[in-house]
Scaffold this motif. Structure first.
Motif, PDB file in Angstrom:
ATOM      1  N   GLU A   1      38.772  37.467  45.932  1.00  0.00           N
ATOM      2  CA  GLU A   1      38.802  38.929  46.020  1.00  0.00           C
ATOM      3  C   GLU A   1      39.921  39.477  45.131  1.00  0.00           C
ATOM      4  O   GLU A   1      40.667  38.718  44.499  1.00  0.00           O
TER       5      GLU A   1
ATOM      6  N   SER B   1      33.151  42.884  43.771  1.00  0.00           N
ATOM      7  CA  SER B   1      32.077  43.103  44.754  1.00  0.00           C
ATOM      8  C   SER B   1      30.872  42.240  44.437  1.00  0.00           C
ATOM      9  O   SER B   1      30.816  41.541  43.420  1.00  0.00           O
TER      10      SER B   1
ATOM     11  N   ASN C   1      25.965  45.951  44.954  1.00  0.00           N
ATOM     12  CA  ASN C   1      26.712  47.165  45.312  1.00  0.00           C
ATOM     13  C   ASN C   1      27.198  47.940  44.094  1.00  0.00           C
ATOM     14  O   ASN C   1      27.887  48.955  44.244  1.00  0.00           O
TER      15      ASN C   1
ATOM     16  N   LEU D   1      29.107  51.781  44.005  1.00  0.00           N
ATOM     17  CA  LEU D   1      30.540  51.817  43.701  1.00  0.00           C
ATOM     18  C   LEU D   1      30.822  52.630  42.433  1.00  0.00           C
ATOM     19  O   LEU D   1      31.825  53.343  42.352  1.00  0.00           O
TER      20      LEU D   1
ATOM     21  N   ARG E   1      29.582  37.412  41.911  1.00  0.00           N
ATOM     22  CA  ARG E   1      30.678  38.369  42.019  1.00  0.00           C
ATOM     23  C   ARG E   1      30.791  39.136  40.708  1.00  0.00           C
ATOM     24  O   ARG E   1      30.667  38.555  39.632  1.00  0.00           O
TER      25      ARG E   1
ATOM     26  N   ILE F   1      34.998  52.215  49.803  1.00  0.00           N
ATOM     27  CA  ILE F   1      34.564  50.986  49.116  1.00  0.00           C
ATOM     28  C   ILE F   1      34.076  49.960  50.145  1.00  0.00           C
ATOM     29  O   ILE F   1      33.037  49.330  49.981  1.00  0.00           O
ATOM     30  N   LYS F   2      34.858  49.807  51.219  1.00  0.00           N
ATOM     31  CA  LYS F   2      34.507  48.836  52.265  1.00  0.00           C
ATOM     32  C   LYS F   2      33.179  49.200  52.930  1.00  0.00           C
ATOM     33  O   LYS F   2      32.343  48.338  53.190  1.00  0.00           O
TER      34      LYS F   2
ATOM     35  N   SER G   1      30.074  48.650  50.630  1.00  0.00           N
ATOM     36  CA  SER G   1      29.776  47.245  50.326  1.00  0.00           C
ATOM     37  C   SER G   1      29.629  46.400  51.592  1.00  0.00           C
ATOM     38  O   SER G   1      29.613  45.171  51.514  1.00  0.00           O
TER      39      SER G   1
ATOM     40  N   TYR H   1      32.394  43.762  51.862  1.00  0.00           N
ATOM     41  CA  TYR H   1      32.548  42.664  50.906  1.00  0.00           C
ATOM     42  C   TYR H   1      33.422  43.003  49.697  1.00  0.00           C
ATOM     43  O   TYR H   1      34.019  42.121  49.099  1.00  0.00           O
ATOM     44  N   ALA H   2      33.463  44.277  49.304  1.00  0.00           N
ATOM     45  CA  ALA H   2      34.219  44.623  48.083  1.00  0.00           C
ATOM     46  C   ALA H   2      35.711  44.683  48.377  1.00  0.00           C
ATOM     47  O   ALA H   2      36.132  44.883  49.513  1.00  0.00           O
ATOM     48  N   SER H   3      36.516  44.512  47.340  1.00  0.00           N
ATOM     49  CA  SER H   3      37.970  44.594  47.492  1.00  0.00           C
ATOM     50  C   SER H   3      38.551  45.342  46.300  1.00  0.00           C
ATOM     51  O   SER H   3      37.940  45.435  45.235  1.00  0.00           O
TER      52      SER H   3
END
Length: 598
Positions: free
Chosen positions: A111, A413, A417, A421, A442, A462-463, A466, A469-471
């Motif tokens: 991540e 991500s 997604n 995003l 990824r 963002i969270k 996704s 999953y996204a950071s």
């Protein structure tokens, strides 16, 4: 006695919630550092706040004694945070180490903060040992994560240690790698004392506790020392190490990590990153010190009761010692009285500081809406001035140019997604820079974004987009020209400076309507009508009305002439008009938080 060959100094770096604290717990168990019956989850996370949120906020140092191949080794472990707001703590920890374990969650994969911390460790020239954690989870995908570690960082599969910190598997192999691959500390016992002050804490009985990594020489109780950046002399009253509880020692030698107490009562005397040396035979050159992290988010911190201001001032001084990244200066808002204008590394950092002040120092606080630092150049003036307090923003008629801070944001991500995003970043005035594939599953999206657009709820969005999953990771890139306006909130034509906010010109009207409507719902009804208006300059762009509480003053009038009732109504009307002129609108503390979230 020089025992540097048996010492290993290392830290654990990872993205938030990848299992750093659990791994540290297992190391403590293996080394027998915690007595039977005293074990608990997140041993090194000493704050209640860290346990409740399941995150590490402060870096911690602990000494582990581990036997290996017939020799006794001393491992100094420094546990670090993983959230982007606490990168400062990670950078401090790396300076005291020769190696790092880079931990990756086998179910989540690499991540954003994993990548950022890897580069921080590379810059510090550390030996990096990759490890895959949480193998016990049904969702763990080892093959996918090994491919990511190979594609992104170039690690071979045999270099990666597979562990489950929760179940304790693979830890012996990881400890063996630490001892065999991380180099022992360099330096010499014969040289003058040279130690890095990498952290500090405050104890009401001992004063300021200094956390040291000794690079050269030796320090013992009774020694006279000097802090080279501050040029201050002290006498060492106590020397010790953390096992993980503090334990006194006679001395600390070259390569060791520990603490000293010098009966320092004033936190302002300490500069984390300073070099400690002997007064009699000082080192020739000091360490360069830490790169200061500039605050990114600014907010006013005020006590709910004015009498608590001295207590808040003392609390800020002590908190600054354990968290040097907080900046503060006195501030005064008419509606809220005396308080401080504080700078934070991010919104999570701001929340944590607020909770620490309220819990550790028993304070009840009000925080104003957060904003970033803008640069403003006035007409006829050559230089820019910094503005981080909304009510100090100049009138539009005298402004020549406004600049706002920009960051380069990296979002990692799943490919599916990407569209959502990109739309989110675009809605926040983001500029797309590039996209990279990190392995097969990824993607890395890089945007230039205004900092003011992402400090509040960008990470949460963002969270949710996704499904967790996204950071996100970001770094400050500089200032760019922009159009910013100030929104003032007026209650019955009186300006409430605490609610002032700075927004981009394009979003001013939408924001003003949202603020006016929300405050109309939040503020309790008063004895008189309250008109809420949001203005930019002298132009009102949104308003709402809070009707007065009604009291039936004619309830006792039974029958008789109507003029009796009219007299009472007129008297009530005059009283309410007078109250409206003189009275202050009372608004609950959560009204500030609600405006903040908008």
């Amino acid at each position: 006695m020089d025992n540097r060959e048996e010492i290993r100094n290392f830290c654990i770096i990872a993205h938030i919630d990848h299992g750093k604290s659990t791994l540290a717990d297992r190391f403590l168990d293996l080394a027998g550092a915690v007595k039977r019956g005293k074990t608990k989850e997140q041993m090194l996370d000493s704050m209640d706040l860290e346990r409740e949120r399941g995150i590490t906020i402060k870096a911690k140092a602990v000494r582990l004694n581990v036997p290996f191949n017939g020799r006794q080794y001393t491992l100094n472990l420094i546990d670090t945070p993983g959230h982007v707001d606490f990168t400062y703590e990670v950078a401090k920890s790396l300076k005291g180490c020769e190696g790092a374990i880079m931990l990756v969650d086998a179910s989540q994969g690499v991540e954003a903060q994993t990548v950022a911390n890897f580069h921080l460790a590379l810059e510090s020239d550390l030996k990096i040992i990759p490890a895959l954690n949480k193998l016990d989870l049904p969702s763990a995908d080892v093959k996918r994560c090994l491919n990511q570690l190979s594609d992104i960082f170039g690690f071979k599969n045999e270099e990666v240690v597979l562990v489950s910190a929760k179940e304790g598997t693979g830890l012996e192999e990881l400890l063996a790698k630490i001892i065999q691959e991380i180099p022992h500390p360099s330096g010499s016992l014969e040289k003058p004392l040279k130690a890095l002050l990498f952290d500090s804490a405050y104890d009401p009985y001992k004063g300021v506790i200094l956390f040291l990594r000794i690079f050269d020489g030796k320090i013992k109780r009774g020694d006279s020392i000097i802090l080279m950046h501050q040029n201050r002399n002290y006498k060492v009253e106590e020397v010790g190490v953390f096992l993980p509880e503090a334990e006194k020692r006679e001395s600390l030698s070259c390569g060791e990590v520990g603490y000293i107490c010098c009966n320092i009562r004033n936190p302002e005397e300490i500069d984390v990153g300073d070099t400690v040396t002997s007064t009699l035979t000082p080192a020739e050159k000091a360490f360069p010190g830490y790169k200061k992290m500039p605050p990114m988010v600014f907010s006013g911190v005020f006590p709910s009761s004015p009498k608590d201001y001295p207590a808040l001032r003392q609390a800020m001084e002590k908190l600054k010692l354990s968290d040097p990244s907080v900046t503060y200066e006195p501030d005064n808002l008419g509606t809220l009285g005396h308080g401080f204008r504080c700078g934070f590394l991010g919104l999570l950092h701001m929340e944590i500081v607020q909770e620490r002040l309220e819990r550790e120092y028993n304070l009840d606080l009000i925080l104003t809406s957060p904003n970033v630092r803008y640069r403003v150049r006035l007409r006829g003036k050559p230089d820019f001035q910094d503005v981080d307090i909304p009510h100090q923003f100049p009138d539009p008629g005298v402004i020549e140019e406004v600049q706002e801070p920009f960051v380069r944001a990296t979002i990692i991500s799943l490919p599916e997604n990407m569209d959502a995003l990109c739309e989110l970043a675009k809605s926040r005035r983001g500029v797309f820079i590039k996209m990279d594939y990190l392995g097969n599953d990824r993607i890395s999206l890089i945007f230039d974004l205004p900092l003011g657009e992402i400090v509040v709820d960008f990470y949460d969005n963002i969270k949710s987009l996704s499904k967790g999953y996204a950071s996100l990771d970001y770094e400050f890139t500089g200032y760019r020209k922009t159009e910013i306006v100030k929104l003032d909130v007026l209650f019955n034509l009186k300006k409430a400076e605490a609610f002032s906010i700075l927004v981009h010109k394009e979003k001013a009207e939408g924001k003003a309507r949202t603020v006016a409507d929300r405050l109309g719902e939040l503020i309790p009804r008063q004895m008189y009508e309250v008109k809420v208006q949001v203005a930019t300059g002298s132009r009102i762009i949104a308003s709402s009305r809070i009707s007065a509480l009604k009291k039936n003053v004619t309830a006792k009038c039974y029958g008789g002439d109507i003029t009796r009732k009219r007299k009472l109504w007129e008297k009530q009307k005059k009283g309410k008009k007078k109250m409206k002129q003189l009275g202050n609108v009372t608004f609950p503390p959560d009204a500030f938080l609600e405006v903040l979230k908008m």
